[in-house]
Write a protein that holds these residues in place. Structure first.
Motif, PDB file in Angstrom:
ATOM      1  N   PRO A  30     -34.312 -15.746  -7.431  1.00  0.00           N
ATOM      2  CA  PRO A  30     -34.451 -15.202  -6.079  1.00  0.00           C
ATOM      3  C   PRO A  30     -33.171 -15.332  -5.243  1.00  0.00           C
ATOM      4  N   ALA A  31     -32.450 -16.439  -5.399  1.00  0.00           N
ATOM      5  CA  ALA A  31     -31.184 -16.602  -4.671  1.00  0.00           C
ATOM      6  C   ALA A  31     -30.168 -15.557  -5.134  1.00  0.00           C
ATOM      7  N   GLY A  32     -30.144 -15.257  -6.428  1.00  0.00           N
ATOM      8  CA  GLY A  32     -29.257 -14.220  -6.951  1.00  0.00           C
ATOM      9  C   GLY A  32     -29.628 -12.843  -6.433  1.00  0.00           C
ATOM     10  N   PHE A  33     -30.934 -12.598  -6.289  1.00  0.00           N
ATOM     11  CA  PHE A  33     -31.391 -11.310  -5.754  1.00  0.00           C
ATOM     12  C   PHE A  33     -30.899 -11.130  -4.316  1.00  0.00           C
ATOM     13  N   THR A  34     -31.005 -12.203  -3.534  1.00  0.00           N
ATOM     14  CA  THR A  34     -30.547 -12.159  -2.139  1.00  0.00           C
ATOM     15  C   THR A  34     -29.033 -11.953  -2.081  1.00  0.00           C
ATOM     16  N   ALA A  35     -28.308 -12.618  -2.973  1.00  0.00           N
ATOM     17  CA  ALA A  35     -26.848 -12.450  -3.020  1.00  0.00           C
ATOM     18  C   ALA A  35     -26.501 -11.005  -3.368  1.00  0.00           C
ATOM     19  N   LEU A  36     -27.234 -10.390  -4.287  1.00  0.00           N
ATOM     20  CA  LEU A  36     -27.019  -8.983  -4.621  1.00  0.00           C
ATOM     21  C   LEU A  36     -27.263  -8.101  -3.408  1.00  0.00           C
ATOM     22  N   SER A  37     -28.332  -8.352  -2.698  1.00  0.00           N
ATOM     23  CA  SER A  37     -28.659  -7.558  -1.510  1.00  0.00           C
ATOM     24  C   SER A  37     -27.534  -7.622  -0.481  1.00  0.00           C
ATOM     25  N   LYS A  38     -27.005  -8.824  -0.242  1.00  0.00           N
ATOM     26  CA  LYS A  38     -25.898  -8.982   0.712  1.00  0.00           C
ATOM     27  C   LYS A  38     -24.643  -8.275   0.207  1.00  0.00           C
ATOM     28  N   TRP A  39     -24.387  -8.357  -1.098  1.00  0.00           N
ATOM     29  CA  TRP A  39     -23.230  -7.699  -1.702  1.00  0.00           C
ATOM     30  C   TRP A  39     -23.341  -6.182  -1.532  1.00  0.00           C
ATOM     31  N   ALA A  63     -36.397  -5.868 -10.020  1.00  0.00           N
ATOM     32  CA  ALA A  63     -36.777  -4.493  -9.690  1.00  0.00           C
ATOM     33  C   ALA A  63     -37.752  -4.469  -8.520  1.00  0.00           C
ATOM     34  N   THR A  64     -38.704  -5.381  -8.533  1.00  0.00           N
ATOM     35  CA  THR A  64     -39.683  -5.460  -7.437  1.00  0.00           C
ATOM     36  C   THR A  64     -38.995  -5.838  -6.130  1.00  0.00           C
ATOM     37  N   PHE A  65     -38.080  -6.796  -6.193  1.00  0.00           N
ATOM     38  CA  PHE A  65     -37.316  -7.202  -5.005  1.00  0.00           C
ATOM     39  C   PHE A  65     -36.573  -6.007  -4.415  1.00  0.00           C
ATOM     40  N   LEU A  66     -35.880  -5.253  -5.269  1.00  0.00           N
ATOM     41  CA  LEU A  66     -35.097  -4.096  -4.789  1.00  0.00           C
ATOM     42  C   LEU A  66     -36.014  -3.000  -4.266  1.00  0.00           C
ATOM     43  N   TYR A  67     -37.137  -2.777  -4.934  1.00  0.00           N
ATOM     44  CA  TYR A  67     -38.115  -1.792  -4.481  1.00  0.00           C
ATOM     45  C   TYR A  67     -38.629  -2.169  -3.086  1.00  0.00           C
ATOM     46  N   ASP A  68     -38.910  -3.460  -2.901  1.00  0.00           N
ATOM     47  CA  ASP A  68     -39.392  -3.940  -1.603  1.00  0.00           C
ATOM     48  C   ASP A  68     -38.333  -3.809  -0.518  1.00  0.00           C
ATOM     49  N   LYS A  69     -37.060  -3.680  -0.914  1.00  0.00           N
ATOM     50  CA  LYS A  69     -35.965  -3.444   0.038  1.00  0.00           C
ATOM     51  C   LYS A  69     -35.770  -1.940   0.294  1.00  0.00           C
ATOM     52  N   ASN A  70     -36.718  -1.133  -0.197  1.00  0.00           N
ATOM     53  CA  ASN A  70     -36.709   0.324  -0.018  1.00  0.00           C
ATOM     54  C   ASN A  70     -35.555   1.019  -0.735  1.00  0.00           C
ATOM     55  N   LEU A  71     -35.137   0.450  -1.869  1.00  0.00           N
ATOM     56  CA  LEU A  71     -34.129   1.115  -2.689  1.00  0.00           C
ATOM     57  C   LEU A  71     -34.828   1.918  -3.777  1.00  0.00           C
ATOM     58  N   LYS A 115     -42.184   2.387  -9.860  1.00  0.00           N
ATOM     59  CA  LYS A 115     -42.986   1.743  -8.822  1.00  0.00           C
ATOM     60  C   LYS A 115     -43.686   0.547  -9.456  1.00  0.00           C
ATOM     61  N   PRO A 116     -43.642  -0.607  -8.796  1.00  0.00           N
ATOM     62  CA  PRO A 116     -44.289  -1.789  -9.370  1.00  0.00           C
ATOM     63  C   PRO A 116     -45.811  -1.655  -9.323  1.00  0.00           C
ATOM     64  N   VAL A 117     -46.460  -2.411 -10.198  1.00  0.00           N
ATOM     65  CA  VAL A 117     -47.912  -2.467 -10.128  1.00  0.00           C
ATOM     66  C   VAL A 117     -48.288  -3.236  -8.871  1.00  0.00           C
ATOM     67  N   ALA A 118     -49.509  -3.065  -8.420  1.00  0.00           N
ATOM     68  CA  ALA A 118     -49.965  -3.710  -7.193  1.00  0.00           C
ATOM     69  C   ALA A 118     -49.881  -5.231  -7.312  1.00  0.00           C
ATOM     70  N   ALA A 119     -49.661  -5.890  -6.195  1.00  0.00           N
ATOM     71  CA  ALA A 119     -49.490  -7.346  -6.168  1.00  0.00           C
ATOM     72  C   ALA A 119     -50.646  -8.099  -6.836  1.00  0.00           C
ATOM     73  N   PRO A 120     -51.917  -7.741  -6.598  1.00  0.00           N
ATOM     74  CA  PRO A 120     -52.994  -8.470  -7.279  1.00  0.00           C
ATOM     75  C   PRO A 120     -52.920  -8.336  -8.805  1.00  0.00           C
ATOM     76  N   VAL A 121     -52.501  -7.190  -9.294  1.00  0.00           N
ATOM     77  CA  VAL A 121     -52.367  -6.985 -10.735  1.00  0.00           C
ATOM     78  C   VAL A 121     -51.220  -7.834 -11.274  1.00  0.00           C
ATOM     79  N   ARG A 122     -50.103  -7.894 -10.544  1.00  0.00           N
ATOM     80  CA  ARG A 122     -48.972  -8.737 -10.963  1.00  0.00           C
ATOM     81  C   ARG A 122     -49.398 -10.199 -11.054  1.00  0.00           C
ATOM     82  N   LYS A 123     -50.185 -10.655 -10.069  1.00  0.00           N
ATOM     83  CA  LYS A 123     -50.647 -12.041 -10.069  1.00  0.00           C
ATOM     84  C   LYS A 123     -51.536 -12.303 -11.286  1.00  0.00           C
TER      85      LYS A 123
END
Length: 136
Positions: A30-39, A63-71, A115-123
């Motif tokens: 997750p820290a790497g994902f945030t660093a990518l977003s800032k980059w 992929a889910t992180f980036l999708y949630d960032k509207n990319l 598109k990612p699967v719904a959050a309940p399905v991922r869980k």
């Protein structure tokens, strides 16, 4: 266009804009994902299309992180990338070179958006994987 070559511990990102690459490696956390977003924000490229190979679960969280960032995110069968590399007569096989190749593939082929699967399905999927690991 952003090509990502992902592995279990890290991923290499190559941003392609006007024929010029900007490359960097990040931790697959997750820290790497945030660093990518800032980059990416520092690069100031609007409407970036992100492409990565389907590599089991290594890339799903990113992929889910980036999708949630509207990319716009595409997850592509590695055989398509390999075929594209063959068409370019590409032989260099490093993580950085692969991320550049994936960026070129993204630009040339414009793969469908993922598109990612719904959050309940991922869980539920995560729980099933955990049970399988415990019973393994």
């Amino acid at each position: 266009y952003l090509g990502i070559d992902i592995a279990s511990k890290k991923f290499d990102a190559a941003e392609l804009c006007d024929g010029v690459y900007r490359c960097k490696a990040f931790e697959n956390t997750p820290a790497g994902f945030t660093a990518l977003s800032k980059w990416l924000q520092a690069g100031n490229i609007p409407d970036i299309h992100v492409c990565l190979e389907a590599t089991g679960n290594y890339g799903t969280a990113l992929a889910t992180f980036l999708y949630d960032k509207n990319l716009k995110v595409s997850i592509v069968n590695p055989a398509r990338i390999k075929g594209f590399a063959a068409s370019e007569l590409t032989r260099t096989k490093t993580d950085k070179a692969d991320s550049r190749l994936i960026a070129r593939f993204c630009k040339a082929m414009q793969p469908d958006q993922w598109k990612p699967v719904a959050a309940p399905v991922r869980k539920l999927q995560a729980l099933v994987r955990r049970i399988d690991a415990l019973n393994g």
